[in-house]
Design a protein around this motif. Sequence first.
Motif, PDB file in Angstrom:
ATOM      1  N   VAL A 127       0.858  -1.180   0.000  1.00  0.00           N
ATOM      2  CA  VAL A 127       0.000   0.000   0.000  1.00  0.00           C
ATOM      3  C   VAL A 127       0.898   1.235   0.000  1.00  0.00           C
ATOM      4  O   VAL A 127       1.862   1.315   0.768  1.00  0.00           O
ATOM      5  CB  VAL A 127      -0.924   0.009   1.247  1.00  0.00           C
ATOM      6  CG1 VAL A 127      -1.637   1.343   1.394  1.00  0.00           C
ATOM      7  CG2 VAL A 127      -1.922  -1.122   1.157  1.00  0.00           C
ATOM      8  N   ILE A 131       0.653   5.406   0.343  1.00  0.00           N
ATOM      9  CA  ILE A 131      -0.169   6.551   0.703  1.00  0.00           C
ATOM     10  C   ILE A 131       0.378   7.762  -0.039  1.00  0.00           C
ATOM     11  O   ILE A 131       1.580   8.048   0.027  1.00  0.00           O
ATOM     12  CB  ILE A 131      -0.140   6.820   2.224  1.00  0.00           C
ATOM     13  CG1 ILE A 131      -0.537   5.568   3.012  1.00  0.00           C
ATOM     14  CG2 ILE A 131      -1.004   8.027   2.580  1.00  0.00           C
ATOM     15  CD1 ILE A 131      -1.921   5.052   2.732  1.00  0.00           C
ATOM     16  N   SER A 134      -0.662  -3.958   5.307  1.00  0.00           N
ATOM     17  CA  SER A 134      -1.611  -2.845   5.295  1.00  0.00           C
ATOM     18  C   SER A 134      -2.627  -3.011   4.174  1.00  0.00           C
ATOM     19  O   SER A 134      -2.323  -3.548   3.117  1.00  0.00           O
ATOM     20  CB  SER A 134      -0.880  -1.515   5.100  1.00  0.00           C
ATOM     21  OG  SER A 134      -0.061  -1.230   6.199  1.00  0.00           O
ATOM     22  N   THR A 135      -3.831  -2.536   4.445  1.00  0.00           N
ATOM     23  CA  THR A 135      -4.876  -2.479   3.434  1.00  0.00           C
ATOM     24  C   THR A 135      -5.483  -1.088   3.480  1.00  0.00           C
ATOM     25  O   THR A 135      -5.206  -0.308   4.396  1.00  0.00           O
ATOM     26  CB  THR A 135      -5.980  -3.529   3.690  1.00  0.00           C
ATOM     27  OG1 THR A 135      -6.579  -3.262   4.945  1.00  0.00           O
ATOM     28  CG2 THR A 135      -5.415  -4.944   3.665  1.00  0.00           C
ATOM     29  N   SER A 136      -6.307  -0.784   2.518  1.00  0.00           N
ATOM     30  CA  SER A 136      -6.968   0.521   2.522  1.00  0.00           C
ATOM     31  C   SER A 136      -8.436   0.352   2.152  1.00  0.00           C
ATOM     32  O   SER A 136      -8.801  -0.581   1.432  1.00  0.00           O
ATOM     33  CB  SER A 136      -6.284   1.478   1.560  1.00  0.00           C
ATOM     34  OG  SER A 136      -6.422   1.026   0.242  1.00  0.00           O
ATOM     35  N   TYR A 189     -12.070   3.021   1.599  1.00  0.00           N
ATOM     36  CA  TYR A 189     -12.708   4.327   1.657  1.00  0.00           C
ATOM     37  C   TYR A 189     -13.997   4.168   2.459  1.00  0.00           C
ATOM     38  O   TYR A 189     -14.719   3.191   2.280  1.00  0.00           O
ATOM     39  CB  TYR A 189     -13.044   4.853   0.253  1.00  0.00           C
ATOM     40  CG  TYR A 189     -11.846   5.383  -0.473  1.00  0.00           C
ATOM     41  CD1 TYR A 189     -11.414   6.692  -0.255  1.00  0.00           C
ATOM     42  CD2 TYR A 189     -11.137   4.590  -1.351  1.00  0.00           C
ATOM     43  CE1 TYR A 189     -10.304   7.180  -0.922  1.00  0.00           C
ATOM     44  CE2 TYR A 189     -10.027   5.071  -2.024  1.00  0.00           C
ATOM     45  CZ  TYR A 189      -9.624   6.364  -1.809  1.00  0.00           C
ATOM     46  OH  TYR A 189      -8.527   6.853  -2.458  1.00  0.00           O
TER      47      TYR A 189
END
Length: 71
Positions: free
Chosen positions: A4, A6, A61-63, A65
């Motif tokens: 991931v 950012i 890590s993931t993301s 919304y």
Amino acid sequence: MQYVVIIESGDNSFGAYVPDLPGCVAVAETRAEVLDLIAEAIEFHLEGLRETNKPVPLPWSTSEYVTVSLA
């Protein structure tokens, strides 16, 4: 592997960092450029870990919304 990334935009530049690779960062004037630079930074970071016989962190890590109401 996929990590991931950012991306943060500033007034005149973009910054990028990788939460799973502390210290792996890039800054550039455009979003496209910062994406290219962070890809190079990830490769360089992992190469340095391998050369010094340090473990390569697996991506964790993931993301997501999340939509919120501003009412």
